[in-house]
Design a protein around this motif. Structure first.
Motif, PDB file in Angstrom:
ATOM      1  N   GLY A  41       0.825  -1.213   0.000  1.00  0.00           N
ATOM      2  CA  GLY A  41       0.000   0.000   0.000  1.00  0.00           C
ATOM      3  C   GLY A  41       0.856   1.258   0.000  1.00  0.00           C
ATOM      4  N   GLY A  42       0.250   2.368  -0.358  1.00  0.00           N
ATOM      5  CA  GLY A  42       0.922   3.665  -0.256  1.00  0.00           C
ATOM      6  C   GLY A  42       2.010   3.916  -1.290  1.00  0.00           C
ATOM      7  N   VAL A  43       2.031   3.104  -2.360  1.00  0.00           N
ATOM      8  CA  VAL A  43       3.092   3.276  -3.364  1.00  0.00           C
ATOM      9  C   VAL A  43       2.703   4.272  -4.468  1.00  0.00           C
ATOM     10  N   GLY A  44       1.447   4.748  -4.439  1.00  0.00           N
ATOM     11  CA  GLY A  44       1.031   5.768  -5.400  1.00  0.00           C
ATOM     12  C   GLY A  44       0.004   5.310  -6.430  1.00  0.00           C
ATOM     13  N   LYS A  45      -0.677   4.192  -6.151  1.00  0.00           N
ATOM     14  CA  LYS A  45      -1.681   3.661  -7.093  1.00  0.00           C
ATOM     15  C   LYS A  45      -2.754   4.682  -7.444  1.00  0.00           C
ATOM     16  N   THR A  46      -3.374   5.249  -6.395  1.00  0.00           N
ATOM     17  CA  THR A  46      -4.525   6.113  -6.646  1.00  0.00           C
ATOM     18  C   THR A  46      -4.108   7.372  -7.391  1.00  0.00           C
ATOM     19  N   ASN A  47      -3.023   7.986  -6.961  1.00  0.00           N
ATOM     20  CA  ASN A  47      -2.562   9.203  -7.654  1.00  0.00           C
ATOM     21  C   ASN A  47      -2.178   8.897  -9.092  1.00  0.00           C
ATOM     22  N   ASN A 202       7.342   3.846  -9.512  1.00  0.00           N
ATOM     23  CA  ASN A 202       6.996   5.186  -9.051  1.00  0.00           C
ATOM     24  C   ASN A 202       8.038   5.701  -8.053  1.00  0.00           C
ATOM     25  N   ARG A 203       8.167   7.005  -7.989  1.00  0.00           N
ATOM     26  CA  ARG A 203       9.040   7.699  -7.024  1.00  0.00           C
ATOM     27  C   ARG A 203      10.525   7.398  -7.237  1.00  0.00           C
ATOM     28  N   VAL A 235       7.898   6.917 -12.923  1.00  0.00           N
ATOM     29  CA  VAL A 235       7.434   8.245 -12.524  1.00  0.00           C
ATOM     30  C   VAL A 235       8.415   8.767 -11.469  1.00  0.00           C
ATOM     31  N   TYR A 236       8.922   9.951 -11.707  1.00  0.00           N
ATOM     32  CA  TYR A 236       9.927  10.516 -10.795  1.00  0.00           C
ATOM     33  C   TYR A 236       9.332  10.944  -9.453  1.00  0.00           C
ATOM     34  N   GLU A 237      10.157  10.875  -8.440  1.00  0.00           N
ATOM     35  CA  GLU A 237       9.817  11.451  -7.139  1.00  0.00           C
ATOM     36  C   GLU A 237       9.597  12.952  -7.369  1.00  0.00           C
ATOM     37  N   ASP A 238       8.490  13.476  -6.876  1.00  0.00           N
ATOM     38  CA  ASP A 238       8.157  14.860  -7.197  1.00  0.00           C
ATOM     39  C   ASP A 238       7.301  15.433  -6.062  1.00  0.00           C
ATOM     40  N   MET A 241       3.567  16.262  -6.311  1.00  0.00           N
ATOM     41  CA  MET A 241       2.538  15.231  -6.149  1.00  0.00           C
ATOM     42  C   MET A 241       1.844  15.434  -4.797  1.00  0.00           C
ATOM     43  N   ARG A 242       2.643  15.663  -3.775  1.00  0.00           N
ATOM     44  CA  ARG A 242       2.078  15.866  -2.430  1.00  0.00           C
ATOM     45  C   ARG A 242       1.295  17.180  -2.368  1.00  0.00           C
ATOM     46  N   VAL A 245      -2.073  16.669  -3.925  1.00  0.00           N
ATOM     47  CA  VAL A 245      -2.993  15.924  -3.055  1.00  0.00           C
ATOM     48  C   VAL A 245      -3.566  16.867  -1.995  1.00  0.00           C
TER      49      VAL A 245
HETATM   50  N1  LIG Z   1       5.816  10.301  -7.718  1.00  0.00           N
HETATM   51  C1  LIG Z   1       5.593  10.699  -6.451  1.00  0.00           C
HETATM   52  N2  LIG Z   1       6.409  11.640  -5.879  1.00  0.00           N
HETATM   53  C2  LIG Z   1       6.209  12.027  -4.611  1.00  0.00           C
HETATM   54  N3  LIG Z   1       5.218  11.574  -3.835  1.00  0.00           N
HETATM   55  C3  LIG Z   1       4.379  10.650  -4.319  1.00  0.00           C
HETATM   56  C4  LIG Z   1       4.514  10.158  -5.662  1.00  0.00           C
HETATM   57  N4  LIG Z   1       3.528   9.257  -5.880  1.00  0.00           N
HETATM   58  C5  LIG Z   1       2.815   9.181  -4.732  1.00  0.00           C
HETATM   59  N5  LIG Z   1       3.324  10.005  -3.782  1.00  0.00           N
HETATM   60  C6  LIG Z   1       2.851  10.203  -2.399  1.00  0.00           C
HETATM   61  O1  LIG Z   1       2.393   8.972  -1.885  1.00  0.00           O
HETATM   62  C7  LIG Z   1       1.143   9.141  -1.239  1.00  0.00           C
HETATM   63  C8  LIG Z   1       0.326   7.868  -1.376  1.00  0.00           C
HETATM   64  O2  LIG Z   1      -0.130   7.750  -2.689  1.00  0.00           O
HETATM   65  P1  LIG Z   1      -1.475   6.982  -3.061  1.00  0.00           P
HETATM   66  O3  LIG Z   1      -1.724   7.237  -4.498  1.00  0.00           O
HETATM   67  O4  LIG Z   1      -2.576   7.311  -2.117  1.00  0.00           O
HETATM   68  O5  LIG Z   1      -1.018   5.469  -2.824  1.00  0.00           O
HETATM   69  P2  LIG Z   1      -1.878   4.107  -2.837  1.00  0.00           P
HETATM   70  O6  LIG Z   1      -3.113   4.354  -3.622  1.00  0.00           O
HETATM   71  O7  LIG Z   1      -0.966   3.094  -3.483  1.00  0.00           O
HETATM   72  O8  LIG Z   1      -2.150   3.767  -1.408  1.00  0.00           O
HETATM   73  C9  LIG Z   1       0.526  10.368  -1.908  1.00  0.00           C
HETATM   74  O9  LIG Z   1      -0.293  11.072  -1.055  1.00  0.00           O
HETATM   75  C10 LIG Z   1       1.708  11.199  -2.327  1.00  0.00           C
HETATM   76  O10 LIG Z   1       1.994  12.148  -1.341  1.00  0.00           O
END
Ligand SMILES: Nc1ncnc2c1ncn2[C@@H]1O[C@H](COP(=O)(O)OP(=O)(O)O)[C@@H](O)[C@H]1O
Ligand SMILES: [Mg+2]
Length: 295
Positions: A41-47, A202-203, A235-238, A241-242, A245
């Motif tokens: 979890g938390g790897v950036g799926k939703t974003n 990602n990141r 996808v680069y760390e950026d 993105m935060r 959100v």
């Molecule tokens: N490429 C990125 N660069 C920096 N932060 C990121 C990146 N992708 C995701 N994040 C951070 O990770 C958090 C979790 O992402 P999220 O899409 O909710 O993950 P998941 O759906 O996998 O649980 C986001 O709120 C964001 O702050």
């Protein structure tokens, strides 16, 4: 009770003539149904999924986004809009297809699966027939249907993965995320998944870091699972993105020139113009397969 069944029968009958307005394209058109998953979890799926949907819309694709993360349904937060109903509400008297859909930016449509998706397995045949017939209208409209799942290897998540035409596995370069992505690929292969698994890293700090992860996963999946893995990109760390959100305004809209936007746009291009994929079965095929699975 009999009244209820009669009413439903009438609804099923009427639904074939229902006013679908702009969602008619052509009868043979079928959407590509793509499940986005991860393992960890938390790897950036939703974003990623939300911004991919908007990037595909930007290149003239019709996109339906389905939030299928029951535990942490937060597509609406990232997208900045919400729905009142889920697909199960279609069985209610005054709820019709447009009510369960929210129009998002760039004309994308968003539907919350909510618990409705899982409860489909407990419905009568008639109820199912009605719901699937309604949702299947999207096969005419949508080019892409993106399904955002929860984390982990639960049966629910796996059913979404196995029912889709294509699967995208997201990982970050962290060893724990890579291990969990491998576990997901293994589950896919073990359940007789036939398509190549698409990988997004990602990141990443730079291309080299991402490429190392791609090489590692491609090699072990091929050697130990006989499973083909294809890289869709990284996808680069950026930090934007935060920020996006926090502002509840999707990244590709609030930061159109930032590095991670460019990365996601590249992936959208590759998905559209890259190697052709197997014949999509569309949303109807997706739900039929989904419901045929073990629960
Ligand atoms: N490429 C990125 N660069 C920096 N932060 C990121 C990146 N992708 C995701 N994040 C951070 O990770 C958090 C979790 O992402 P999220 O899409 O909710 O993950 P998941 O759906 O996998 O649980 C986001 O709120 C964001 O702050
Ligand atoms: Mg999520």
């Amino acid at each position: 009770m009999r009244d209820q069944a009669d009413k439903l029968r009438q609804m099923v009958k009427n639904s074939s003539r229902s006013n679908t307005g702009s969602i008619i394209k052509s009868n043979s058109h079928k959407a590509r149904v793509i499940t986005v998953t991860s393992g960890k979890g938390g790897v950036g799926k939703t974003n990623f999924t939300v911004n991919l949907a908007l990037s595909l819309a930007n290149i003239a694709q019709n996109v339906l986004l389905i939030d299928a993360d029951l535990g942490m349904a937060n597509v609406d937060v990232v997208l900045g809009c919400s729905t009142r109903y889920n697909m199960l509400n279609l069985l209610e008297d005054k709820v019709s297809l447009p009510d369960i859909i929210t129009e998002g930016p760039r004309g994308i449509k968003f539907m919350s699966g909510g618990s409705g998706i899982y409860e489909l397995a407990n419905l009568s045949n008639l109820e199912l027939q009605y719901i699937i017939k309604q949702i299947a209208l999207f096969d005419n409209w949508a080019d892409f249907i993106l399904v955002d799942t929860g984390a982990g290897l639960s049966r629910n998540v796996l059913n979404f993965v196995m029912a889709a035409d294509e699967v995208i596995v997201i990982t970050t370069p962290e060893p724990t995320a890579i291990t969990d992505a491998y576990a997901m690929i293994k589950a896919y292969a073990g359940n007789q998944g036939i398509a190549p698994v698409n990988l997004v890293i990602n990141r990443v700090m730079d291309n080299e870091e991402g490429q190392l992860v791609v090489d590692k996963l491609t090699k072990v999946a091929s050697r130990f699972l006989g499973q083909q893995v294809k890289s869709l990109g990284m996808v680069y760390e950026d930090r934007n993105m935060r920020h996006a959100v926090k502002q509840q305004n999707p990244l590709v809209l609030s930061y159109p020139d930032t590095i991670s936007t460019r990365c996601i746009e590249n992936i959208a291009h590759l998905m559209l113009y890259g190697n052709p994929v197997a014949q999509p079965r569309g949303i109807r095929g997706f739900f039929h397969k989904f419901l045929d699975m073990k629960w």
